[in-house]
Scaffold this motif. Sequence first.
Motif, PDB file in Angstrom:
ATOM      1  N   ALA A  68       0.839  -1.203   0.000  1.00 46.96           N
ATOM      2  CA  ALA A  68       0.000   0.000   0.000  1.00 46.96           C
ATOM      3  C   ALA A  68       0.877   1.258   0.000  1.00 46.96           C
ATOM      4  O   ALA A  68       0.554   2.241  -0.681  1.00 46.96           O
ATOM      5  N   ALA A  69       1.972   1.230   0.732  1.00 50.25           N
ATOM      6  CA  ALA A  69       2.892   2.372   0.730  1.00 50.25           C
ATOM      7  C   ALA A  69       3.514   2.562  -0.653  1.00 50.25           C
ATOM      8  O   ALA A  69       3.645   3.697  -1.136  1.00 50.25           O
ATOM      9  N   LEU A  70       3.869   1.467  -1.297  1.00 52.79           N
ATOM     10  CA  LEU A  70       4.413   1.551  -2.653  1.00 52.79           C
ATOM     11  C   LEU A  70       3.372   2.108  -3.617  1.00 52.79           C
ATOM     12  O   LEU A  70       3.685   2.918  -4.484  1.00 52.79           O
ATOM     13  N   GLY A  71       2.127   1.705  -3.454  1.00 53.87           N
ATOM     14  CA  GLY A  71       1.056   2.249  -4.282  1.00 53.87           C
ATOM     15  C   GLY A  71       0.887   3.745  -4.079  1.00 53.87           C
ATOM     16  O   GLY A  71       0.664   4.484  -5.042  1.00 53.87           O
ATOM     17  N   THR A  72       1.010   4.199  -2.847  1.00 55.31           N
ATOM     18  CA  THR A  72       0.910   5.625  -2.554  1.00 55.31           C
ATOM     19  C   THR A  72       2.061   6.405  -3.180  1.00 55.31           C
ATOM     20  O   THR A  72       1.866   7.469  -3.775  1.00 55.31           O
ATOM     21  N   ALA A  90       3.092   9.557 -10.194  1.00 53.45           N
ATOM     22  CA  ALA A  90       2.272   9.795 -11.385  1.00 53.45           C
ATOM     23  C   ALA A  90       1.783  11.233 -11.425  1.00 53.45           C
ATOM     24  O   ALA A  90       1.783  11.871 -12.490  1.00 53.45           O
ATOM     25  N   LEU A  91       1.365  11.773 -10.288  1.00 52.34           N
ATOM     26  CA  LEU A  91       0.938  13.168 -10.243  1.00 52.34           C
ATOM     27  C   LEU A  91       2.084  14.116 -10.559  1.00 52.34           C
ATOM     28  O   LEU A  91       1.903  15.116 -11.270  1.00 52.34           O
ATOM     29  N   GLN A  92       3.252  13.809 -10.052  1.00 53.62           N
ATOM     30  CA  GLN A  92       4.412  14.652 -10.325  1.00 53.62           C
ATOM     31  C   GLN A  92       4.821  14.568 -11.792  1.00 53.62           C
ATOM     32  O   GLN A  92       5.186  15.581 -12.400  1.00 53.62           O
ATOM     33  N   SER A 123       0.483   4.947 -13.116  1.00 57.53           N
ATOM     34  CA  SER A 123      -0.816   4.898 -12.431  1.00 57.53           C
ATOM     35  C   SER A 123      -1.361   3.479 -12.383  1.00 57.53           C
ATOM     36  O   SER A 123      -1.922   3.059 -11.363  1.00 57.53           O
ATOM     37  N   THR A 124      -1.207   2.748 -13.468  1.00 55.95           N
ATOM     38  CA  THR A 124      -1.667   1.356 -13.503  1.00 55.95           C
ATOM     39  C   THR A 124      -0.928   0.520 -12.469  1.00 55.95           C
ATOM     40  O   THR A 124      -1.533  -0.284 -11.758  1.00 55.95           O
ATOM     41  N   PHE A 125       0.370   0.698 -12.376  1.00 55.20           N
ATOM     42  CA  PHE A 125       1.145  -0.054 -11.404  1.00 55.20           C
ATOM     43  C   PHE A 125       0.770   0.336  -9.980  1.00 55.20           C
ATOM     44  O   PHE A 125       0.756  -0.508  -9.077  1.00 55.20           O
ATOM     45  N   SER A 126       0.434   1.614  -9.768  1.00 56.13           N
ATOM     46  CA  SER A 126      -0.011   2.065  -8.456  1.00 56.13           C
ATOM     47  C   SER A 126      -1.303   1.355  -8.050  1.00 56.13           C
ATOM     48  O   SER A 126      -1.424   0.868  -6.916  1.00 56.13           O
ATOM     49  N   VAL A 127      -2.250   1.289  -8.954  1.00 59.39           N
ATOM     50  CA  VAL A 127      -3.515   0.592  -8.669  1.00 59.39           C
ATOM     51  C   VAL A 127      -3.259  -0.885  -8.432  1.00 59.39           C
ATOM     52  O   VAL A 127      -3.868  -1.500  -7.546  1.00 59.39           O
TER      53      VAL A 127
END
Length: 66
Positions: free
Chosen positions: A14-18, A24-26, A40-44
């Motif tokens: 979950a921390a890695l996803g965050t 992705a935002l940056q 973003s896909t990898f984050s999800v």
Amino acid sequence: MTKGPFVAMSAATAALGTVLGSLALQLRADGYEQYVESVSTFSVLMYVTAALVLVTWVRDGRPTSN
């Protein structure tokens, strides 16, 4: 099994996803649009993995009927 490995694995993913979501935002803010979708896909995917680890922990704690 004890809950330690499940909680640690879920928290780490979950921390890695965050972190990846923030990246992705940056990237979008800096103009690197071609990388935003894959990050973003990898984050999800990391959030889904964390949820599945928690489901495994819950299912592991249930009594078996052997």
